[in-house]
Write an enzyme that holds these catalytic residues in place. Structure first.
Site, short mmCIF file in Angstrom:
data_model
loop_
_atom_site.label_atom_id
_atom_site.label_comp_id
_atom_site.label_asym_id
_atom_site.label_seq_id
_atom_site.Cartn_x
_atom_site.Cartn_y
_atom_site.Cartn_z
N HIS A 1 42.03 25.98 14.14
CA HIS A 1 40.66 25.80 13.65
C HIS A 1 39.67 25.99 14.80
O HIS A 1 38.70 26.75 14.70
CB HIS A 1 40.48 24.39 13.08
CG HIS A 1 41.13 24.16 11.76
ND1 HIS A 1 42.49 24.08 11.61
CD2 HIS A 1 40.60 23.96 10.53
CE1 HIS A 1 42.78 23.85 10.34
NE2 HIS A 1 41.65 23.76 9.65
N HIS B 1 44.59 16.24 13.77
CA HIS B 1 45.02 16.79 15.05
C HIS B 1 44.90 15.72 16.12
O HIS B 1 44.05 14.82 16.03
CB HIS B 1 44.16 17.99 15.47
CG HIS B 1 44.66 19.32 14.98
ND1 HIS B 1 45.85 19.87 15.40
CD2 HIS B 1 44.13 20.21 14.10
CE1 HIS B 1 46.02 21.04 14.80
NE2 HIS B 1 44.99 21.26 14.00
N ASP C 1 45.37 18.74 21.03
CA ASP C 1 45.41 19.96 20.22
C ASP C 1 44.04 20.64 20.20
O ASP C 1 43.94 21.87 20.29
CB ASP C 1 45.79 19.63 18.77
CG ASP C 1 47.09 18.86 18.67
OD1 ASP C 1 47.94 19.04 19.55
OD2 ASP C 1 47.25 18.09 17.71
#
Length: 273
Positions: free
Chosen positions: A195, A235, A239
Site C-alpha cells: 500500500h 500492518h 512494514d
C-alpha cells in the site's frame, strides 16, 4: 552542495588532490600536498597518507556546520547502540512490541467499537489503492512512460520473496474487513507494505512531472493510510516504514533500468522517462 565534499570551503588552485588506488579524488578535508600519480603508475599506500592525519580543528567545526545531518546520524548511532545493548528482548511467548500500535491504541479501540466505521475506512483505502493502480498503469499505457509500472513490478516481486521468506504472525487485534484490499479479507504478506510503497512510487512520478498538487494529495492520503493500517492492526510499523523506503528504492532502480535499457524492437513501449 557537492555530496562528495564534507564542507564547502573553496579549495585553492594549488591544492593537490590525493589519488587513491582506484583513482578516486579525496576531498574530505584540506589535504597537504601529495604527489600526483598517473593512472598507469602503481600506488603504494603508507600510514602517512591516512586522511585523518590531515584533519584540523577547523575541519571538524566545518563538518558540524555544513553537514549536520550526518553528524546527527552519528550521534543517533551511538544512542541506539546503547539502547540495543541494554534492551530486554521480547520473549517468544509474547506478542511483538510495536510503537505504532501504542500510538494508535485509542483509534484501535474506536474501530473495535464501531465495525461499520472500520468497513467504511477500509473501503476508502481500497479506493485509494485503485487510484494508485490507475495512475501507475496510466503513466505507461496512456503517457508512454513505463518507469512507475516497472518500479511497481520490481517492488511487488521483491515483496513476495521477502514476505514468503519470513512470514510474520498476524498482529494481535487485527480488524479485517470485506471491503479491504485484498478485497474479501484474504491472506496477505505483512512485510512490507505494498500500500505504502505503491503510493510513494506514484507520488515520485508526479513530482517528476511537476504535478505538485496531485503529489501532495497522494502523500496526504498515504499518511492517512498509514494511520488507518496501524489502527486496524493491518500492518506492523516496520512494514510501513520499509514500504516507504521500498517505494523510493524501486523507483530509483527502475530509473536506472530505463537509462540502460536497449530495446529497439519495442519502440514507444519502453520510453526512457
Amino acid at each position: 552542495m557537492n555530496g562528495d565534499n564534507l564542507h564547502q570551503r573553496s579549495v585553492p588552485q594549488t591544492t593537490t588532490i590525493l589519488k587513491t588506488p582506484h583513482n578516486i579524488s579525496v576531498t574530505n578535508f584540506n589535504l597537504k600536498k601529495t604527489p600526483n600519480y598517473a593512472p598507469s603508475q602503481t600506488y603504494c599506500w603508507s600510514f602517512a597518507d591516512a586522511s585523518f592525519l590531515r584533519w584540523t580543528t577547523a575541519d571538524v567545526f566545518h563538518l558540524f556546520k555544513y553537514h549536520p545531518v550526518p553528524c546527527f546520524f552519528a550521534v543517533s548511532l551511538l544512542f541506539f547502540m546503547g539502547v540495543e545493548y541494554t534492551l530486554q528482548m521480547i520473549p517468544p511467548s509474547s506478542p511483538p512490541f510495536d510503537i505504532g500500535f501504542v500510538a494508535t491504541d485509542y483509534l484501535h479501540r474506536v474501530l473495535v467499537a464501531s465495525p461499520t466505521l472500520n468497513t467504511v475506512l477500509a473501503g476508502l483505502n481500497t479506493v485509494f489503492v485503485g487510484m494508485q493502480t490507475a495512475y501507475i498503469i496510466g503513466t505507461w499505457v496512456i503517457e508512454g512512460r513505463p518507469r512507475s509500472t516497472i518500479a511497481t513490478l520490481f517492488m511487488f516481486t521483491c515483496r513476495g520473496i521477502l514476505g514468503y521468506s519470513t512470514q510474520l504472525p498476524l498482529p494481535e487485534g487485527f480488524l479485517g474487513s470485506g471491503a479491504d484490499f485484498p478485497v474479501g479479507n484474504v491472506s496477505f504478506f505483512l512485510f512490507y507494505s505494498g500500500h505504502v510503497a505503491g503510493s510513494v512510487i506514484a507520488s515520485l512520478d508526479m513530482r517528476r512531472m511537476h504535478r505538485w498538487e496531485l503529489a501532495f494529495l497522494f502523500d496526504t492520503l498515504n499518511l492517512l493510510q498509514v494511520v488507518r493500517l496501524l489502527s486496524s492492526r493491518g500492518h506492523y510499523t516496520i512494514d510501513l516504514a520499509v514500504g516507504l523506503g521500498a517505494g523510493m528504492l524501486f523507483d530509483s532502480l527502475a530509473g536506472k533500468y530505463m537509462n540502460n535499457a536497449i530495446a529497439p524492437d519495442y519502440g514507444d513501449a519502453l520510453y526512457t522517462n
